[in-house]
Structures are given as C-alpha cells and as structure tokens.
Design an enzyme around this catalytic site. Structure first.
Site, mmCIF file in Angstrom:
data_model
loop_
_atom_site.group_PDB
_atom_site.id
_atom_site.type_symbol
_atom_site.label_atom_id
_atom_site.label_comp_id
_atom_site.label_asym_id
_atom_site.label_seq_id
_atom_site.Cartn_x
_atom_site.Cartn_y
_atom_site.Cartn_z
ATOM 1 N N CYS A 2 0.823 -1.211 0.000
ATOM 2 C CA CYS A 2 0.000 0.000 0.000
ATOM 3 C C CYS A 2 0.857 1.261 0.000
ATOM 4 O O CYS A 2 1.903 1.313 0.636
ATOM 5 C CB CYS A 2 -0.881 0.042 1.231
ATOM 6 S SG CYS A 2 -1.949 -1.380 1.396
ATOM 7 N N ARG A 27 5.277 0.250 -6.014
ATOM 8 C CA ARG A 27 5.233 -0.560 -4.797
ATOM 9 C C ARG A 27 4.304 -1.767 -4.940
ATOM 10 O O ARG A 27 4.393 -2.701 -4.159
ATOM 11 C CB ARG A 27 4.742 0.300 -3.624
ATOM 12 C CG ARG A 27 5.685 1.400 -3.254
ATOM 13 C CD ARG A 27 5.051 2.359 -2.290
ATOM 14 N NE ARG A 27 4.818 1.782 -0.984
ATOM 15 C CZ ARG A 27 5.671 1.832 0.025
ATOM 16 N NH1 ARG A 27 6.835 2.440 -0.131
ATOM 17 N NH2 ARG A 27 5.399 1.295 1.185
ATOM 18 N N TRP A 75 -2.849 -2.680 -1.670
ATOM 19 C CA TRP A 75 -2.434 -4.052 -1.990
ATOM 20 C C TRP A 75 -3.201 -4.928 -1.019
ATOM 21 O O TRP A 75 -2.961 -4.878 0.196
ATOM 22 C CB TRP A 75 -0.919 -4.177 -1.802
ATOM 23 C CG TRP A 75 -0.335 -5.458 -2.301
ATOM 24 C CD1 TRP A 75 0.117 -5.711 -3.574
ATOM 25 C CD2 TRP A 75 -0.097 -6.649 -1.544
ATOM 26 N NE1 TRP A 75 0.602 -6.992 -3.647
ATOM 27 C CE2 TRP A 75 0.490 -7.595 -2.417
ATOM 28 C CE3 TRP A 75 -0.314 -7.031 -0.232
ATOM 29 C CZ2 TRP A 75 0.859 -8.873 -2.020
ATOM 30 C CZ3 TRP A 75 0.042 -8.311 0.169
ATOM 31 C CH2 TRP A 75 0.627 -9.216 -0.721
ATOM 32 N N ASN A 101 -1.755 1.686 5.658
ATOM 33 C CA ASN A 101 -0.849 0.666 5.138
ATOM 34 C C ASN A 101 -0.434 -0.186 6.327
ATOM 35 O O ASN A 101 0.089 0.341 7.305
ATOM 36 C CB ASN A 101 0.382 1.342 4.502
ATOM 37 C CG ASN A 101 1.483 0.353 4.152
ATOM 38 O OD1 ASN A 101 1.248 -0.844 4.084
ATOM 39 N ND2 ASN A 101 2.675 0.864 3.928
ATOM 40 N N GLY A 102 -0.684 -1.490 6.262
ATOM 41 C CA GLY A 102 -0.326 -2.361 7.382
ATOM 42 C C GLY A 102 -1.427 -3.362 7.643
ATOM 43 O O GLY A 102 -2.329 -3.536 6.819
ATOM 44 N N GLU A 494 18.284 -16.889 -8.479
ATOM 45 C CA GLU A 494 17.896 -15.504 -8.757
ATOM 46 C C GLU A 494 17.358 -15.383 -10.191
ATOM 47 O O GLU A 494 16.367 -14.699 -10.441
ATOM 48 C CB GLU A 494 19.106 -14.572 -8.522
ATOM 49 C CG GLU A 494 18.919 -13.119 -8.888
ATOM 50 C CD GLU A 494 17.777 -12.408 -8.163
ATOM 51 O OE1 GLU A 494 17.209 -12.959 -7.213
ATOM 52 O OE2 GLU A 494 17.434 -11.293 -8.582
ATOM 53 N N LYS A 498 13.601 -14.143 -11.188
ATOM 54 C CA LYS A 498 13.322 -13.031 -12.120
ATOM 55 C C LYS A 498 12.275 -13.470 -13.141
ATOM 56 O O LYS A 498 11.344 -12.742 -13.440
ATOM 57 C CB LYS A 498 14.594 -12.586 -12.873
ATOM 58 C CG LYS A 498 15.642 -11.837 -12.086
ATOM 59 C CD LYS A 498 15.275 -10.456 -11.659
ATOM 60 C CE LYS A 498 14.517 -10.399 -10.401
ATOM 61 N NZ LYS A 498 15.048 -10.386 -9.131
ATOM 62 N N GLU A 501 8.771 -13.891 -11.559
ATOM 63 C CA GLU A 501 8.171 -12.628 -11.137
ATOM 64 C C GLU A 501 7.529 -11.877 -12.292
ATOM 65 O O GLU A 501 6.436 -11.350 -12.159
ATOM 66 C CB GLU A 501 9.243 -11.708 -10.524
ATOM 67 C CG GLU A 501 9.666 -12.087 -9.134
ATOM 68 C CD GLU A 501 10.755 -11.159 -8.608
ATOM 69 O OE1 GLU A 501 10.629 -10.679 -7.486
ATOM 70 O OE2 GLU A 501 11.756 -10.922 -9.315
ATOM 71 N N HIS A 517 18.840 -35.855 -8.708
ATOM 72 C CA HIS A 517 17.976 -36.317 -7.620
ATOM 73 C C HIS A 517 16.545 -35.808 -7.777
ATOM 74 O O HIS A 517 15.837 -35.654 -6.791
ATOM 75 C CB HIS A 517 18.565 -35.890 -6.276
ATOM 76 C CG HIS A 517 19.947 -36.406 -6.063
ATOM 77 N ND1 HIS A 517 20.214 -37.732 -5.803
ATOM 78 C CD2 HIS A 517 21.156 -35.794 -6.133
ATOM 79 C CE1 HIS A 517 21.511 -37.907 -5.695
ATOM 80 N NE2 HIS A 517 22.109 -36.739 -5.901
ATOM 81 N N LYS A 616 6.749 -4.142 -4.273
ATOM 82 C CA LYS A 616 8.169 -3.821 -4.212
ATOM 83 C C LYS A 616 8.665 -3.837 -2.779
ATOM 84 O O LYS A 616 9.770 -4.268 -2.480
ATOM 85 C CB LYS A 616 8.376 -2.430 -4.826
ATOM 86 C CG LYS A 616 9.823 -1.968 -4.873
ATOM 87 C CD LYS A 616 10.580 -2.727 -5.924
ATOM 88 C CE LYS A 616 12.057 -2.434 -5.897
ATOM 89 N NZ LYS A 616 12.825 -3.500 -6.559
HETATM 90 C C1 G6P Z 1 9.691 -8.169 -2.535
HETATM 91 C C2 G6P Z 1 10.268 -7.605 -3.810
HETATM 92 C C3 G6P Z 1 11.587 -8.306 -4.115
HETATM 93 C C4 G6P Z 1 12.540 -8.183 -2.945
HETATM 94 C C5 G6P Z 1 11.917 -8.675 -1.639
HETATM 95 C C6 G6P Z 1 12.758 -8.283 -0.437
HETATM 96 O O1 G6P Z 1 9.321 -9.488 -2.716
HETATM 97 O O2 G6P Z 1 9.366 -7.772 -4.870
HETATM 98 O O3 G6P Z 1 12.171 -7.710 -5.259
HETATM 99 O O4 G6P Z 1 13.692 -8.923 -3.202
HETATM 100 O O5 G6P Z 1 10.635 -8.076 -1.456
HETATM 101 O O6 G6P Z 1 12.750 -6.892 -0.333
HETATM 102 P P1 G6P Z 1 13.864 -6.034 0.348
HETATM 103 O O7 G6P Z 1 13.432 -4.615 0.147
HETATM 104 O O8 G6P Z 1 13.859 -6.416 1.795
HETATM 105 O O9 G6P Z 1 15.149 -6.349 -0.297
#
Ligand code: G6P
Length: 621
Positions: A2, A27, A75, A101-102, A494, A498, A501, A517, A616
């Site tokens: 949010c 965000r 959100w 937000n929360g 990673e 990507k 996501e 395995h 985000k």
């Molecule tokens: C969310 C974001 C990711 C990020 C993760 C941790 O899932 O979409 O891109 O890696 O949070 O966020 P931070 O700000 O703690 O690195």
C-alpha cells in the site's frame, strides 16, 4: 505494498495526490482512492479498482476541489481487491476518512465491540475498524481528533501507517505510524505526506521520518493574509517529540525512465554505474584497500563473531547466499542464511557474540525488521545492507552499509542485487584481511578485479540484442530449470525468480549436481534449461550436467566464460561473460539472466515493472 500520499497547503491537492500515487505505483497495488475536503465543508471520497489511471477516469467529472487531501494505493490483505475495500474509508458519520498501510491483527475483536455499539461496516477491511474506533473514541471520550487517534492506536495490535481527514477541521491532517513507513515533506506553507520520498521529491528536499508509535499533526491555517504552518509530533502515549528535519538525497531524474521502455531495463543498464557508486569512497584509488566505516567502527564484533547469521527475503536472500560462500572462504566464520519470515518464528538460538547481517533493498520489509528485532533482543550485533537511506532497517541496526544505487522502481530487483553482492563481498574481504584468514595476494587480486567489474558488466550488456532475439524462442515455455554450482547456485535461483516474477513462467533454480535427484525427470525437448557455467570452481562437473541434459533432449541456454569451447559445442544458445575471480562471477553471470527474463516478459506482453500480485516493498507479514 500500500502507498500513502497526503497534502495540506495552498495548492489544489488533487493533482499532487494523483501524481504522488503514480510515483508509488511501483510498490504494487490493486486499487486506488482519494479523499478531499472541498472548501465547502464536504469530504468527498472516490475509489476505483485497478490502476491509478482508472481512478483518474472515475474522478474526471467529480468534484476534486480542495487544498487538503489523502490518497492511497491498496495491496489487498483483508478483503478482495474491489472498490468497496479500496481506501479511503469513511467513519460511521462520514465525518472522518482514513487511509492505512499495514495490518491490524486484532481487528476482529475491535470490530465485534464496535458492532455491539451499533457501528455498521461497509467493507471487509481491517482499516475500516480503525476509523470507526477513532470516531467512537472521540465521541465517547469527548476528546479532540489527535487524542482520539492516540487512544485508539493504544488498543491496536499490528502494523500501521495511517492518515486521517476530518471534514470539520479542513486545516488539519493527522498521521501516525508503527511498522509501516511514513515521511513528511516540508514545503513553503504546505506539507506533504507519503510512504516514501518519491511523491515528495519534486516539491521539497526537507523531510521528517516519522518513528514508530508517533502521531503527527500537520496544520496549515490562513489568518488574514498570513499563512500559519505547524507540525506537532507526539507519541501515542502523548509524549512530545522534537521533529528532526533531514535533507533528501534523491533527484527527480532518478524516478524517470530516461528513454528506456521500462524501469527494469533502465536499472539493468545502470549497473556499471551503480556498482561504481557502491564502491565509491570505499575502494581506494590504488585499488589495494577497502574501507567500510560500518566495519571499521565495529571491527571487534566481527573479529570475535563465532557465527554470522544472514537474514533477508526474496532477491536479497539470494545475495545473502552468495555472501555465505565469500565470508566462509575469506573470513572462515561459519555463516547461516535464513529467510527472515522463518527465522523470526522458529525460536532460533542466537548468542551475544553472533553478528546478524540483514539485507534489504527497501529497508522496510516487515519480516526482516522483525528478525532484526528478535536478534537484537538476544544481544546479537546487527549490521544491515540497505539501499533506501533512512529507512526503518538501517535505523534499528547497530551498523551497516548503504548500497547507494538510487531508487529501484522495477518490482523485480536487479541493480540492488548486484550492489548487495558487491557490499557483502567488500565486507567479506575486510573481515578476511583483518583476521588474517586470506592471503594478501588473494585480497589484492579480488579488490583490483572488483574495480574492473563495471566495465565487464558493460561488455555483457552489449549482448542485449542477441538475448532479446533468442528470448522470443522461449515464450512458449510453461517451465524453466536454472542450474548453477557454488557461487553461481544462488545466481541460478535468482535467474529463476526473475523469470517467475515478471513473465509468470514457472521456474526452479537448482544446484546443478542435485539435478540427478529429481529435476532430471522433467527434462524433455520442451524444457529450457539455463545453466550458469563460468570457467571456474566445479566447471567440468557442470559441463557433465549439460551433457546429461542434452542426452535427454533438453534445450540448453548456457552462460559461459568468454572463449569457452566445451560448452559452446553442446549448448543451444550461449551467452559469454568476461573472465573474473570466482567470487565475483555472480556479478557478471546474473546480468544475462536479468535480460533473458526481461525480454521473455516483454514478448509475452507482461507488465514488467508492475507484475501482478507483487509488491516492491513488503511492509506486512
Ligand atoms: C519483494 C520484492 C523483491 C525483494 C523482496 C525483499 O518481494 O518484490 O524484489 O527482493 O521483497 O525486499 P527487500 O526490500 O527487503 O530487499
């Protein structure tokens, strides 16, 4: 997650609020809304499901007058993403409107109590409970709004950043926070309020970060031709606080795409520069020494550490895994890498001589913040690696290191990841040299090579067009496997993250040797397998894994070292990266994986910068 925006001053609030919401779009959100007091004593609330643009269309023929207002991107947590659940929420009498937000964890108990008192609820949200509770408190305790907010928040369990309007007080905007971020911008005869500084930066560089359990009361009153502006900060227990004004280190151009079609691509291409920025002032000009002030000032804690625990989420957790390899290799201190969300609840054994390294781009991730608080309560030393200056995590840490890559807007983290790996590698080198657990030759070789990494990343980026070209071949895929070993096993994870996501293709990152395995059963000619195979460490063994995939007709995309001959002969596609020290290979091998995910998502027509359901900055559990 949010996003909150607020404005009080002399200008028309609506355009400032809408622009602010656009700035916060990165965000992640699924509905948006705005509340304005129109100067005629009316409090208007408008909301829409979907994007901010839909809210704008909805508001096109509405009364958007007023010089005070609040706005929100939601959100969904409690209640599905629809117009009713979108914020702002009115109180029972429609005198108050709130954005939040929360998560209010005890909302059900509070709601039942309010229902018994005759309050009715229009939405399924926990937020509506809060605004009703504030109004109820005000009416039953006969107190002003600020006091009602303080008293109501004393009853709340959970996390919040809130902003409230009262139509009977069009000169006052009240906000408060606990666990979720909130920043006030100070303009001339005006105040701005936001979840982060991005909606504020074009108006002022003077900000105040609101602390946990603080209530801020912003007033702008016109008296004859004079405008009176006041800011009052108290705790929810009504202890007076002195506002501490900070200068924002953020520029507007950093929030724009600069000619790129997406923020993610811009951020991928920024990496040669951002890594230089991360090393600036830390690696000396002769490239024979690294000075990290957060380490130097707390050397003894690191040198005496019996163990280092790294805690993080998402991409930052992958950076932590790479650091485990580097710290154990150079500093020979046992390292454990923990998902913050697991660590905080699994009753971990934490000792006073443990060092906890928390990694977070945003510095606001709720689980990482809670993991830090747990470790702190057991006496561990907390060192954080964060990007956003002044965020909650660096503020509660004992020491740390900022990555200094500027705002990362694309939801899929790219430049923050390479900067985190760089910062952690610098830390591993500092500890290793100081402890005498690594040779001076190795130390110098890695430090010098670090200085060459930005140029080497530029060389990898030159292959963008070719990666874009063959990415088209893979848009059919439902699944991908990513394999790597040693330092490049976290890179495989990673790369898979990507792709998941932003392109919504299922992908798994696996240690290459573990393929036998389980994942090998999945391999067929339909299955693209990305293998990270630079010429170092267990290279030959990874080559054997590639043979095993080809024997089962899998389609191999390999990331290899320039001049590689073995893999080039067997893989379907190769992407070359320059040779480097093994511990630094992730900084190069991850780049093609970022580009591959990006181009596949673009060809599939996905919303690269704002993928569905993702946020985000994850400020709730
Ligand atoms: C969310 C974001 C990711 C990020 C993760 C941790 O899932 O979409 O891109 O890696 O949070 O966020 P931070 O700000 O703690 O690195």
């Amino acid at each position: 997650m949010c996003g909150i925006v607020g404005y009080i001053g002399k200008r028309k609030a609506y355009p400032i609020l809408i622009k602010g919401l656009h700035r916060l779009e990165y965000r992640g959100y699924d509905s948006a809304g705005v509340a304005l007091i129109n100067g005629q004593g009316q409090l208007n609330v408008y909301k829409a499901k979907g994007k901010v643009a839909e809210l704008e269309s909805f508001c096109a023929d509405k009364d958007t007058r007023g010089t005070i207002g609040i706005a929100h991107t939601r959100w969904a947590t409690h209640g599905e993403p629809n117009t009713v659940n979108a914020h702002p929420h009115y109180s029972e009498s429609e005198r108050l409107a709130i954005i939040h937000n929360g998560i209010i964890e005890n909302y059900a108990v509070l709601k039942a109590g309010l229902q018994q008192e005759g309050y009715t609820f229009r939405s399924d949200t926990d937020t509506e409970v809060l605004v009703q509770l504030i109004e109820y408190t005000q009416e039953n305790r006969h107190v002003d709004l600020k006091t009602a907010v303080q008293l109501a928040l004393q009853q709340v369990i959970g996390a919040y950043a809130i902003a409230i309007l009262d139509k009977d007080h069009p000169d006052t905007l009240i906000a408060a926070r606990k666990g979720s971020p909130l920043v006030v911008g100070i303009g001339e005869d005006e105040y701005f309020l936001a979840s982060d500084a991005t909606p504020i930066v074009e108006y002022t560089d003077q900000v105040i970060y609101i602390e946990d359990e603080e209530v801020v009361c912003l007033k702008v009153e016109s008296q004859k031709s004079k405008v009176e502006r006041t800011i009052d900060i108290t705790t929810i227990g009504n202890v007076q606080k002195t506002p501490e004004i900070k200068r924002l280190e953020l520029s507007l151009s950093q929030l724009e795409k600069g000619g790129y079609p997406h923020f993610m691509l811009k951020e991928i291409f920024e990496q040669p520069r951002t890594l230089t920025d991360s090393m600036r002032g830390r690696v000396n000009v002769r490239q024979d020494n690294i000075a990290l002030s957060g380490f130097i000032d707390n050397k003894e804690r690191f040198l005496n550490a019996k163990r280092i625990i790294i805690t993080a989420c998402g991409t930052s957790w992958h950076a932590g895994l790479i650091a485990m390899y580097a710290i154990e290799e150079f500093a020979q201190i046992p390292v454990e890498v923990e998902y913050s969300s697991e660590f905080r609840y699994r009753k971990p054994v934490i000792n006073q001589d443990d060092v906890v390294i928390a990694i977070s781009q945003s510095g606001e991730t709720a689980d990482t913040l809670a993991a830090i608080q747990l470790a702190k309560s057991k006496g561990a030393f907390i060192f954080s690696i964060c990007n956003v200056v002044g965020a909650s995590i660096p503020r509660v840490s004992d020491s740390g290191c900022y990555t200094h890559v500027g705002p990362e807007i694309g939801v899929a983290s790219t430049k923050a990841f390479t900067a985190q790996v760089t910062a952690l590698t610098m830390l591993a080198l500092c500890i290793g040299r100081e402890k005498g657990t690594m040779s001076e030759d190795k130390y110098l070789a890695v430090v010098r090579e670090l200085g060459r990494i930005p140029d080497k990343i530029s060389r990898v980026l030159e292959q963008d067009a070719r990666i874009a070209d063959f990415a088209k071949t893979f848009t059919y895929a439902q699944n991908f496997i990513y394999l790597g070993r040693g330092y490049n096993y976290p890179v495989a994870m990673e790369g898979a993250l990507k792709l998941k996501e932003i392109s919504y293709i299922h992908a798994e990152g696996y240690p290459a040797a573990e393929m036998k395995h389980g994942p090998i059963a999945l391999i067929s000619q339909e299955m693209p397998v990305v293998v990270v195979a630079p010429r170092c460490g267990t290279y030959e063994k990874v080559v054997s894994n590639i043979q095993e995939i080809k024997a089962r007709k899998g389609r191999v995309i390999a990331v290899v070292t320039e001049g590689d001959e073995l893999v080039s002969k067997i893989a379907d596609y190769i992407i070359e990266v320059p040779e480097t020290e093994e511990c630094l290979t992730p900084l190069l091998t991850v780049i093609p994986l970022q580009l591959l995910a990006y181009h596949i998502a673009v060809v599939k027509g996905c919303d690269v910068d704002q993928p569905r359901n993702l946020a985000k900055s994850v400020t709730v559990e």
